[in-house]
Design an enzyme around this catalytic site. Structure first.
Site, short mmCIF file in Angstrom:
data_model
loop_
_atom_site.label_atom_id
_atom_site.label_comp_id
_atom_site.label_asym_id
_atom_site.label_seq_id
_atom_site.Cartn_x
_atom_site.Cartn_y
_atom_site.Cartn_z
N ARG A 43 0.86 -1.19 0.00
CA ARG A 43 0.00 0.00 0.00
C ARG A 43 0.89 1.24 0.00
O ARG A 43 1.73 1.40 0.89
CB ARG A 43 -0.87 0.05 1.26
CG ARG A 43 -1.75 -1.18 1.50
CD ARG A 43 -3.04 -1.13 0.74
NE ARG A 43 -3.76 -2.39 0.84
CZ ARG A 43 -4.80 -2.60 1.64
NH1 ARG A 43 -5.25 -1.62 2.39
NH2 ARG A 43 -5.39 -3.78 1.68
N GLU A 85 0.83 3.99 1.24
CA GLU A 85 0.19 4.78 2.29
C GLU A 85 1.04 6.01 2.58
O GLU A 85 2.21 5.88 2.93
CB GLU A 85 0.06 3.98 3.59
CG GLU A 85 -0.75 2.72 3.48
CD GLU A 85 -2.22 2.95 3.74
OE1 GLU A 85 -2.64 4.12 3.80
OE2 GLU A 85 -2.95 1.95 3.88
N ARG A 110 0.81 2.52 12.78
CA ARG A 110 0.08 1.34 12.32
C ARG A 110 0.02 1.17 10.81
O ARG A 110 -0.63 0.26 10.31
CB ARG A 110 -1.33 1.34 12.90
CG ARG A 110 -2.13 2.57 12.54
CD ARG A 110 -3.38 2.57 13.36
NE ARG A 110 -4.52 3.11 12.63
CZ ARG A 110 -5.77 2.79 12.89
NH1 ARG A 110 -6.05 1.92 13.82
NH2 ARG A 110 -6.76 3.32 12.23
N HIS A 111 0.70 2.04 10.09
CA HIS A 111 0.74 1.92 8.64
C HIS A 111 2.16 1.67 8.14
O HIS A 111 3.09 2.35 8.55
CB HIS A 111 0.25 3.21 7.97
CG HIS A 111 -1.21 3.43 8.11
ND1 HIS A 111 -1.75 4.22 9.09
CD2 HIS A 111 -2.26 2.95 7.38
CE1 HIS A 111 -3.08 4.21 8.98
NE2 HIS A 111 -3.41 3.45 7.94
N GLU A 124 -8.44 -1.32 14.06
CA GLU A 124 -8.90 -2.28 13.06
C GLU A 124 -7.79 -3.27 12.74
O GLU A 124 -6.68 -2.88 12.43
CB GLU A 124 -9.29 -1.52 11.78
CG GLU A 124 -9.64 -2.46 10.64
CD GLU A 124 -9.58 -1.79 9.26
OE1 GLU A 124 -9.87 -0.58 9.18
OE2 GLU A 124 -9.25 -2.49 8.30
N SER A 164 -10.80 -6.37 7.80
CA SER A 164 -12.04 -5.99 7.13
C SER A 164 -12.49 -7.18 6.30
O SER A 164 -11.66 -7.93 5.79
CB SER A 164 -11.82 -4.81 6.19
OG SER A 164 -11.57 -3.64 6.91
N ARG A 169 -0.59 -6.23 12.55
CA ARG A 169 -1.50 -5.50 13.44
C ARG A 169 -2.02 -6.42 14.54
O ARG A 169 -2.16 -6.01 15.70
CB ARG A 169 -2.67 -4.94 12.64
CG ARG A 169 -2.26 -3.75 11.81
CD ARG A 169 -3.36 -2.74 11.77
NE ARG A 169 -3.03 -1.66 10.86
CZ ARG A 169 -3.92 -0.89 10.26
NH1 ARG A 169 -5.21 -1.11 10.48
NH2 ARG A 169 -3.54 0.08 9.48
#
Ligand code: AMP
Ligand code: MG
Length: 435
Positions: A213, A215, A221-222, A358, A361, A409
């Site tokens: 990603r 990001e 957390r990324h 989170e 998902s 995570r």
């Protein structure tokens, strides 16, 4: 008498002569006697060198080795009440495989604070510390256990391409690469492929692999490359079937982590506490109300955001819940492949949150071709660029659903680590591409 090849886990008083290989962690010279601590993966061993009783040349080399040099020490095993192993080695031979340069980029046993960047720049050295290695021993165990749980539930392990022609999670986080002169991307998730597999008859699949990603958020957390644990399953009645599957995985993994990871957890001084089952289910709307009660006003359709997730985590913790579902997200917030809850603005989707963050998902997917194409168009995507994905829906696609769980995570929250980078050996983020 030949010396047995041992490590700090296997050496015992039964061995008269033993050879142990490792790093020279520490040397204490007390004049007439010297103590050299050798470290390997499993622990440390004390080599005791009385000056008068061993060869002068051996004594000289052994006691002047630079710290962190790599050696093999051979000697006589003797009982000792002074060491953790209950034994020590009186050296008779030494092989130096590699002398370490000095100064060291960072200390292994020194108790001084080292900047995170220095640690990551010298990860090979940072990981010589047992408490750093323990995290990765536990990560390896976690991935093994996930594999075991999936096998038990009859999921087939698959591997899908990481070089892809289109994204599944929105264009802004795609890394573009030059693929023989044409643009290609690093896969953000196995989403499209695992869904395509549902039309093959392989009706339960999982994958653990890297997801990329782009990001732009520099947070704890990324990262731009993480380990994604994805599952997809056919013949579901509703997304609850998927949620039950995830609960079963957690029910398998948590106690086994505590049991089989006990040694490493002890090094970390941590305990793994299994979340209470079944996980409570919050609707997105409930979350908005919970947040409003704490003074955080969000509009219907807003992302809960890091702060919102954290606050809900605090409220749930007060009720004794570490893991909980958030369901019925607004359809507009969710990707094209998610199934809409007809006649409502919501979707058949869920997030799994763990201690205010989170970690997953998922949801039920739109398996009906016409509706899927319609959703793509509504999201501003061109169905033509997804034709190989869509083809799999044209000739018989079972109802299905699935999830993606960020392995790091999950681990970070399990071990209460402060930063996702602590759970990745060589993390990738906006500022880091080496080592
Ligand atoms: P998503 O499909 O975006 O919901 O991602 C699925 C899961 O992957 C999330 O719940 C996270 O656990 C994990 N994940 C997503 N993006 C990242 C990231 N940039 N860094 C670490 N983990 C991530
Ligand atoms: Mg998500």
């Amino acid at each position: 008498m030949t010396a047995a090849l041992r490590d700090t886990r296997t050496i015992s008083l039964e061995d008269e002569q033993a050879t142990v290989k490792g790093w020279v962690q520490e040397i204490r010279n007390l004049g007439g006697i010297s103590f050299i601590v050798i470290r390997d993966r499993y622990g440390t061993l004390q080599v005791t060198a009385p000056k008068k009783k061993i060869e002068p040349e051996l004594f000289q080399t052994l006691t002047t080795l630079p710290r962190e040099s790599v050696v093999a020490v051979t000697g006589t095993v003797k009982k000792s009440d002074q060491t953790a192993l209950g034994l020590e080695l009186i050296p008779s031979a030494l092989e130096v495989y590699a002398e370490a340069m000095s100064p060291l980029p960072l200390g292994v046993v020194d108790k001084v604070h080292v900047e995170p960047d220095t640690r990551l720049n010298n990860r090979f050295m940072d990981m010589r510390r047992p408490e750093i290695r323990a995290v990765f021993e536990l990560k390896s165990l976690l991935m093994d256990l996930i594999g075991e749980a999936m096998q038990e539930m009859d999921f087939v392990q698959v591997n899908t391409p990481k070089l892809v022609s289109s994204g599944a999670e929105g264009g802004s986080t795609l890394f573009q690469v030059d693929y023989f002169g044409k643009p290609a991307y690093l896969a953000q998730s196995p989403q499209l492929y695992k869904q395509m597999l549902m039309s093959t008859g392989l009706d339960r699949v999982f994958e653990m692999g890297p997801a990329f990603r782009a990001e732009h958020s520099n947070t704890v957390r990324h990262v731009s490359e993480f380990m994604s644990f994805d599952g997809e399953m056919s013949w579901i009645q509703s997304q609850e079937d998927v949620m039950h599957t995830i609960e079963s995985i957690m029910a398998y993994v948590f106690p086994a982590m505590a049991e089989r990871g006990a040694k490493h957890l002890e090094i970390l001084g941590k305990e793994i506490v299994a979340p209470k089952m079944p996980f409570p289910i919050l609707r997105y709307q409930d979350c908005l109300e919970m947040l409003a009660s704490k003074g955080m006003q969000l509009k219907d359709g807003d992302d809960l955001g890091t702060e919102g997730e954290k606050l809900i985590g605090e409220i749930m913790a007060e009720e004794g819940h570490d893991m909980y579902w958030i369901v019925e997200y607004p359809e507009l917030e969710k990707p094209f492949y998610i199934m809409e809850k007809e006649g409502t603005p919501y979707s058949f989707s869920f997030d799994l949150d763990y201690k205010g963050q989170e970690i997953s998902s998922g949801g039920q997917r739109e398996h009906r071709y016409e509706q899927l194409v319609e959703r793509m168009r509504a999201k501003g995507l061109d169905p033509d660029s997804f034709h190989s994905y869509l083809d799999a829906f044209r000739y018989g696609m079972p109802p299905h659903g699935g999830w993606g769980i960020g392995v790091e995570r999950l681990l970070v929250k399990m071990l209460d680590l402060p930063n996702i980078r602590e759970a990745i050996i060589f993390p990738r983020d906006i500022n880091r591409l080496t080592p």
